[in-house]
Write a protein that holds these residues in place. Structure first.
Motif, mmCIF file in Angstrom:
data_model
loop_
_atom_site.group_PDB
_atom_site.id
_atom_site.type_symbol
_atom_site.label_atom_id
_atom_site.label_comp_id
_atom_site.label_asym_id
_atom_site.label_seq_id
_atom_site.Cartn_x
_atom_site.Cartn_y
_atom_site.Cartn_z
ATOM 1 N N SER A 1 17.269 12.568 -6.247
ATOM 2 C CA SER A 1 17.076 12.028 -7.594
ATOM 3 C C SER A 1 16.066 12.855 -8.384
ATOM 4 O O SER A 1 14.963 13.122 -7.908
ATOM 5 N N PRO A 2 16.413 13.260 -9.610
ATOM 6 C CA PRO A 2 15.451 13.985 -10.436
ATOM 7 C C PRO A 2 14.336 13.066 -10.960
ATOM 8 O O PRO A 2 13.307 13.539 -11.416
ATOM 9 N N ILE A 3 14.531 11.767 -10.869
ATOM 10 C CA ILE A 3 13.530 10.817 -11.372
ATOM 11 C C ILE A 3 12.401 10.630 -10.365
ATOM 12 O O ILE A 3 11.232 10.777 -10.696
ATOM 13 N N ASN A 4 12.732 10.295 -9.135
ATOM 14 C CA ASN A 4 11.687 9.996 -8.157
ATOM 15 C C ASN A 4 11.646 10.945 -6.959
ATOM 16 O O ASN A 4 10.741 10.856 -6.148
ATOM 17 N N GLU A 5 12.614 11.839 -6.850
ATOM 18 C CA GLU A 5 12.648 12.848 -5.788
ATOM 19 C C GLU A 5 12.377 12.258 -4.401
ATOM 20 O O GLU A 5 11.692 12.844 -3.582
ATOM 21 N N GLY A 6 12.884 11.046 -4.173
ATOM 22 C CA GLY A 6 12.748 10.416 -2.861
ATOM 23 C C GLY A 6 11.531 9.531 -2.702
ATOM 24 O O GLY A 6 11.418 8.807 -1.720
ATOM 25 N N THR A 7 10.604 9.594 -3.640
ATOM 26 C CA THR A 7 9.411 8.760 -3.522
ATOM 27 C C THR A 7 9.655 7.393 -4.165
ATOM 28 O O THR A 7 10.478 7.255 -5.060
ATOM 29 N N LEU A 8 8.951 6.391 -3.681
ATOM 30 C CA LEU A 8 9.024 5.049 -4.248
ATOM 31 C C LEU A 8 7.620 4.467 -4.310
ATOM 32 O O LEU A 8 6.778 4.769 -3.460
ATOM 33 N N CYS A 9 7.373 3.633 -5.286
ATOM 34 C CA CYS A 9 6.094 2.935 -5.371
ATOM 35 C C CYS A 9 6.022 1.909 -4.233
ATOM 36 O O CYS A 9 7.023 1.676 -3.542
ATOM 37 N N PRO A 10 4.898 1.265 -4.011
ATOM 38 C CA PRO A 10 4.811 0.284 -2.922
ATOM 39 C C PRO A 10 5.842 -0.848 -3.028
ATOM 40 O O PRO A 10 6.388 -1.277 -2.011
ATOM 41 N N LYS A 11 6.133 -1.294 -4.231
ATOM 42 C CA LYS A 11 7.137 -2.356 -4.373
ATOM 43 C C LYS A 11 8.529 -1.827 -4.037
ATOM 44 O O LYS A 11 9.281 -2.449 -3.303
ATOM 45 N N GLY A 12 8.869 -0.664 -4.570
ATOM 46 C CA GLY A 12 10.178 -0.078 -4.296
ATOM 47 C C GLY A 12 10.363 0.269 -2.837
ATOM 48 O O GLY A 12 11.462 0.130 -2.286
ATOM 49 N N ALA A 13 9.283 0.698 -2.188
ATOM 50 C CA ALA A 13 9.366 1.050 -0.773
ATOM 51 C C ALA A 13 9.632 -0.172 0.101
ATOM 52 O O ALA A 13 10.052 -0.035 1.245
ATOM 53 N N ASN A 14 9.401 -1.356 -0.416
ATOM 54 C CA ASN A 14 9.633 -2.587 0.337
ATOM 55 C C ASN A 14 10.870 -3.338 -0.141
ATOM 56 O O ASN A 14 11.016 -4.532 0.119
ATOM 57 N N THR A 15 11.787 -2.663 -0.822
ATOM 58 C CA THR A 15 12.998 -3.308 -1.330
ATOM 59 C C THR A 15 13.817 -3.931 -0.205
ATOM 60 O O THR A 15 14.457 -4.962 -0.397
ATOM 61 N N TYR A 16 13.772 -3.338 0.965
ATOM 62 C CA TYR A 16 14.522 -3.881 2.107
ATOM 63 C C TYR A 16 14.160 -5.344 2.361
ATOM 64 O O TYR A 16 14.991 -6.143 2.765
ATOM 65 N N GLN A 17 12.922 -5.700 2.086
ATOM 66 C CA GLN A 17 12.483 -7.076 2.302
ATOM 67 C C GLN A 17 13.160 -8.064 1.355
ATOM 68 O O GLN A 17 13.157 -9.259 1.607
ATOM 69 N N LEU A 18 13.735 -7.574 0.271
ATOM 70 C CA LEU A 18 14.515 -8.459 -0.593
ATOM 71 C C LEU A 18 15.796 -8.889 0.102
ATOM 72 O O LEU A 18 16.317 -9.972 -0.129
ATOM 73 N N VAL A 19 16.317 -8.007 0.949
ATOM 74 C CA VAL A 19 17.566 -8.268 1.649
ATOM 75 C C VAL A 19 17.310 -9.019 2.948
ATOM 76 O O VAL A 19 17.963 -10.009 3.254
#
Length: 169
Positions: A57-75
């Motif tokens: 991704s040209p937007i985040n290049e694989g990095t995620l903020c702490p909330k995005g990095a825990n998206t799996y917990q939504l599932v």
């Protein structure tokens, strides 16, 4: 002069591999804010097994903020609440009820309120088709598509006027 030597790997080490081996990769967008970070969602047998930042991704290049990095917990989250606490009108005690009961109860109360308070025409006779006694407040885990559908259902479908979202969308 280099010699060809067999590496000292144990049979267990040879059999180990990434848990993503054989998984299907789908592309998604992080649901938390309006930046639009790309995510890779990995599934096996119809179950989400991992969610990671997309390095392409040209937007985040694989990095995620702490909330995005825990998206799996939504599932999947073993601490996810599956029951609700309910206190009946005028009761002094809380009762544990199933989530399905709560969803049905919310739908019943919403329909009762809409049937009772829906305004088709104002005092001047103009068609307004609105409901001002029910509101909706969205959250940061809703993505743009969900917010679009909520806005359509609640405003055009139910006639609700107060619809707001606390996320930066």
């Amino acid at each position: 002069m280099a010699r060809d030597r067999a590496q000292p790997f144990s049979p267990d080490s040879v059999l180990k591999h990434s848990r993503l081996r054989g998984a299907t990769k789908s592309h998604s967008v992080c649901p938390y804010c309006a930046v639009g970070c790309s995510q890779n969602v990995y599934t096996k047998a119809g179950q989400v097994i991992d969610i990671e930042g997309d390095p392409d991704s040209p937007i985040n290049e694989g990095t995620l903020c702490p909330k995005g990095a825990n998206t799996y917990q939504l599932v999947y989250n073993p601490h996810r609440i599956t029951q609700v606490k309910y206190r009946a009108p005028f009761s002094s005690k809380w009762e544990t009820r199933p989530l399905d009961w709560a969803m049905d109860r919310i739908a019943e109360l919403t329909k009762e309120t809409r049937d009772r308070d829906f305004v088709e025409r104002d005092k001047q006779g103009l068609t307004v088709n609105n409901l001002s006694t029910v509101a909706h407040l969205g959250g940061a885990t809703l993505d743009n598509e969900e917010n679009y559908l909520i806005k359509k259902l609640f405003s055009a479908g139910l006639g609700m006027l107060p619809i707001e979202n606390q996320a930066r969308v």
